[in-house]
Design a protein around this motif. Sequence first.
Motif, PDB file in Angstrom:
ATOM      1  N   LEU A 157      93.886  41.506   1.525  1.00 27.22           N
ATOM      2  CA  LEU A 157      92.378  41.354   1.489  1.00 27.22           C
ATOM      3  C   LEU A 157      91.495  42.848   0.993  1.00 27.22           C
ATOM      4  CD1 LEU A 157      91.652  38.954   4.345  1.00 27.22           C
ATOM      5  CD2 LEU A 157      91.458  38.532   1.795  1.00 27.22           C
ATOM      6  N   SER A 158      91.991  43.972   1.709  1.00 29.50           N
ATOM      7  CA  SER A 158      91.577  45.115   1.538  1.00 29.50           C
ATOM      8  C   SER A 158      91.583  45.530   0.138  1.00 29.50           C
ATOM      9  CB  SER A 158      92.155  46.130   2.542  1.00 29.50           C
ATOM     10  OG  SER A 158      93.458  46.525   2.413  1.00 29.50           O
ATOM     11  N   THR A 159      92.830  45.433  -0.394  1.00 31.22           N
ATOM     12  CA  THR A 159      93.109  45.936  -1.922  1.00 31.22           C
ATOM     13  C   THR A 159      92.186  45.018  -2.669  1.00 31.22           C
ATOM     14  OG1 THR A 159      95.303  46.250  -1.101  1.00 31.22           O
ATOM     15  CG2 THR A 159      94.904  46.191  -3.508  1.00 31.22           C
ATOM     16  N   VAL A 160      92.293  43.659  -2.756  1.00 33.27           N
ATOM     17  CA  VAL A 160      91.574  42.706  -3.885  1.00 33.27           C
ATOM     18  C   VAL A 160      89.958  43.196  -3.464  1.00 33.27           C
ATOM     19  CG1 VAL A 160      90.927  40.386  -4.177  1.00 33.27           C
ATOM     20  CG2 VAL A 160      93.285  40.974  -3.556  1.00 33.27           C
ATOM     21  N   LEU A 161      89.452  43.325  -2.281  1.00 36.46           N
ATOM     22  CA  LEU A 161      87.984  43.439  -2.030  1.00 36.46           C
ATOM     23  C   LEU A 161      87.836  44.921  -2.704  1.00 36.46           C
ATOM     24  CD1 LEU A 161      87.525  42.115   1.376  1.00 36.46           C
ATOM     25  CD2 LEU A 161      86.701  41.275  -0.638  1.00 36.46           C
ATOM     26  N   GLN A 162      88.387  45.715  -2.778  1.00 35.28           N
ATOM     27  CA  GLN A 162      88.098  46.861  -3.381  1.00 35.28           C
ATOM     28  C   GLN A 162      87.864  46.828  -5.005  1.00 35.28           C
ATOM     29  OE1 GLN A 162      90.479  50.558  -2.518  1.00 35.28           O
ATOM     30  NE2 GLN A 162      91.556  49.201  -0.694  1.00 35.28           N
ATOM     31  N   GLY A 163      88.628  45.882  -5.528  1.00 36.97           N
ATOM     32  CA  GLY A 163      88.256  45.507  -6.840  1.00 36.97           C
ATOM     33  C   GLY A 163      87.211  44.667  -6.993  1.00 36.97           C
ATOM     34  N   CYS A 164      86.642  44.213  -5.889  1.00 34.75           N
ATOM     35  CA  CYS A 164      85.702  43.302  -6.237  1.00 34.75           C
ATOM     36  C   CYS A 164      84.178  44.069  -5.894  1.00 34.75           C
ATOM     37  CB  CYS A 164      85.498  42.001  -5.243  1.00 34.75           C
ATOM     38  SG  CYS A 164      86.820  40.932  -5.681  1.00 34.75           S
ATOM     39  N   LEU A 165      84.201  45.175  -5.402  1.00 34.04           N
ATOM     40  CA  LEU A 165      82.927  45.980  -4.932  1.00 34.04           C
ATOM     41  C   LEU A 165      82.261  46.472  -5.955  1.00 34.04           C
ATOM     42  CD1 LEU A 165      82.278  47.202  -2.269  1.00 34.04           C
ATOM     43  CD2 LEU A 165      83.362  49.431  -3.090  1.00 34.04           C
ATOM     44  N   PRO A 166      80.796  45.749  -5.878  1.00 31.14           N
ATOM     45  CA  PRO A 166      79.637  46.103  -6.770  1.00 31.14           C
ATOM     46  C   PRO A 166      79.292  47.564  -6.638  1.00 31.14           C
ATOM     47  CG  PRO A 166      79.245  44.407  -5.348  1.00 31.14           C
ATOM     48  CD  PRO A 166      80.439  44.887  -4.680  1.00 31.14           C
ATOM     49  N   VAL A 167      79.461  48.210  -8.028  1.00 28.61           N
ATOM     50  CA  VAL A 167      79.020  49.541  -8.016  1.00 28.61           C
ATOM     51  C   VAL A 167      77.695  49.981  -7.919  1.00 28.61           C
ATOM     52  CG1 VAL A 167      79.293  51.507  -9.722  1.00 28.61           C
ATOM     53  CG2 VAL A 167      81.059  49.856  -9.837  1.00 28.61           C
ATOM     54  N   GLU A 168      76.708  48.999  -8.061  1.00 28.93           N
ATOM     55  CA  GLU A 168      75.341  49.215  -8.083  1.00 28.93           C
ATOM     56  C   GLU A 168      74.711  49.074  -6.665  1.00 28.93           C
ATOM     57  OE1 GLU A 168      76.388  46.900  -9.884  1.00 28.93           O
ATOM     58  OE2 GLU A 168      76.706  47.823 -11.793  1.00 28.93           O
ATOM     59  N   LEU A 169      75.831  48.552  -5.682  1.00 29.41           N
ATOM     60  CA  LEU A 169      75.463  48.414  -4.264  1.00 29.41           C
ATOM     61  C   LEU A 169      75.129  49.746  -3.357  1.00 29.41           C
ATOM     62  CD1 LEU A 169      75.108  45.950  -2.093  1.00 29.41           C
ATOM     63  CD2 LEU A 169      77.530  46.587  -1.519  1.00 29.41           C
ATOM     64  N   PRO A 170      73.983  49.942  -2.973  1.00 25.53           N
ATOM     65  CA  PRO A 170      73.677  51.227  -2.084  1.00 25.53           C
ATOM     66  C   PRO A 170      74.811  51.142  -1.050  1.00 25.53           C
ATOM     67  CG  PRO A 170      71.447  49.757  -2.470  1.00 25.53           C
ATOM     68  CD  PRO A 170      72.716  48.953  -2.902  1.00 25.53           C
ATOM     69  N   GLY A 171      75.246  52.261  -0.651  1.00 24.16           N
ATOM     70  CA  GLY A 171      76.070  52.475   0.302  1.00 24.16           C
ATOM     71  C   GLY A 171      77.668  51.783   0.035  1.00 24.16           C
ATOM     72  N   ALA A 172      77.793  51.623  -1.305  1.00 25.89           N
ATOM     73  CA  ALA A 172      79.164  51.074  -1.648  1.00 25.89           C
ATOM     74  C   ALA A 172      80.375  51.993  -1.224  1.00 25.89           C
ATOM     75  CB  ALA A 172      79.083  50.715  -3.365  1.00 25.89           C
ATOM     76  N   TRP A 173      80.217  53.140  -1.304  1.00 22.58           N
ATOM     77  CA  TRP A 173      81.138  54.191  -1.111  1.00 22.58           C
ATOM     78  C   TRP A 173      81.479  53.997   0.654  1.00 22.58           C
ATOM     79  CZ3 TRP A 173      80.947  57.887   3.002  1.00 22.58           C
ATOM     80  CH2 TRP A 173      79.452  58.144   3.282  1.00 22.58           C
ATOM     81  N   MET A 174      80.711  53.637   1.551  1.00 25.69           N
ATOM     82  CA  MET A 174      80.798  53.205   2.868  1.00 25.69           C
ATOM     83  C   MET A 174      81.584  52.132   2.836  1.00 25.69           C
ATOM     84  SD  MET A 174      77.572  54.440   5.067  1.00 25.69           S
ATOM     85  CE  MET A 174      76.322  53.448   4.013  1.00 25.69           C
ATOM     86  N   ILE A 175      81.606  51.153   2.325  1.00 22.24           N
ATOM     87  CA  ILE A 175      82.251  49.904   2.210  1.00 22.24           C
ATOM     88  C   ILE A 175      83.757  50.370   1.816  1.00 22.24           C
ATOM     89  CG2 ILE A 175      82.707  47.514   1.344  1.00 22.24           C
ATOM     90  CD1 ILE A 175      79.533  47.311   1.159  1.00 22.24           C
ATOM     91  N   LEU A 176      83.787  51.150   0.578  1.00 18.50           N
ATOM     92  CA  LEU A 176      85.190  51.506   0.341  1.00 18.50           C
ATOM     93  C   LEU A 176      85.910  52.346   1.364  1.00 18.50           C
ATOM     94  CD1 LEU A 176      86.895  51.788  -2.300  1.00 18.50           C
ATOM     95  CD2 LEU A 176      85.810  53.711  -2.849  1.00 18.50           C
TER      96      LEU A 176
END
Length: 319
Positions: A157-176
């Motif tokens: 799940l963690s690997t696949v969700l990294q590939g689904c992460l929206p780049v434009e989302l504010p604070g996306a790096w924290m989700i990463l």
Amino acid sequence: KVSSSRQPFAAIGACSCSAPLARRALPPVARMADGMGHDSGSPQPPKSKSGACAADVRRAPLARTDPKEYWKRVRVLYAGSGAVILGNVLEWYDWTAYAYMEDTISELFMDGRDSATWCVFAVPFIARPLGSVLLGWVGDTFGRTVALNAAIWGMALSTVLQGCLPVELPGAWMILVALRIVSGLSAGGESAGVNTYMTEIGGAGRDHTLVAAVGVNNVSGSLAFFLANAVALLVHHLPLATQRAWAWRIPFLLAAPVGIVSVLLRRRMHETAAFREMHAARERERSVGGASDAARSSNSSDEEQGGVAWPARAGFPPP
């Protein structure tokens, strides 16, 4: 010619098959100290055709005494461990895919700060020891397969969700970062769980293939490094705009089919006999302890009521 003063020491180092001759060369005190104080005519371990003691042959490693049987056992061990190997491939694939895509991730999530990108890469290394402890407790409490299934779910799940992460989302790096922490926890539990499971599924003679069983980490790790390198290389051959638009997601999303197959295979894994025996012994201890506590409680209640518990049960009248 060996001097008489050195004969006892030579006899002590002799094979156990020549023990009667060795015991005659030792004085009684030395025989008792050496654990051979019984009669020299007592039965000795049988000899094999080569003249070696059967006990010594049983202690010899199978890889040395019967290489053909040893490699047969290793092949059977690896052939029956597909779920473990595939899940371990997924673990190390995620670990290296991020590193190979570091340049693109830096531009998309970290504003080109390479140091911050590599700090995010280092996050799972901090989480791995904690994952080993947490999922190790799960494996020791609920079963080896339970811990391995939890680890593969977290890793996939963690690997696949990294590939689904929206780049434009504010604070996306924290989700990463959060996903990388989950990845590290899962990887720590996976490593500890795989080593334990592989050492316990070898059956009664698993000691003869113990090192080969633990070496599955190297086999799966090499496969993972090759796959991640090949996929990242193909992605980097695409135009830079294509990489930053959508192609950077490919290495992470490819973990989905591997993760699905791994999850399905691990659901069919059988618990190790070693854990089942340990769990059964633990349940017996609890049942015996519960019966003892109940008996003590009954005795205490009888005594509080003025009776004598055990004489009454033995047929003696109460006072």
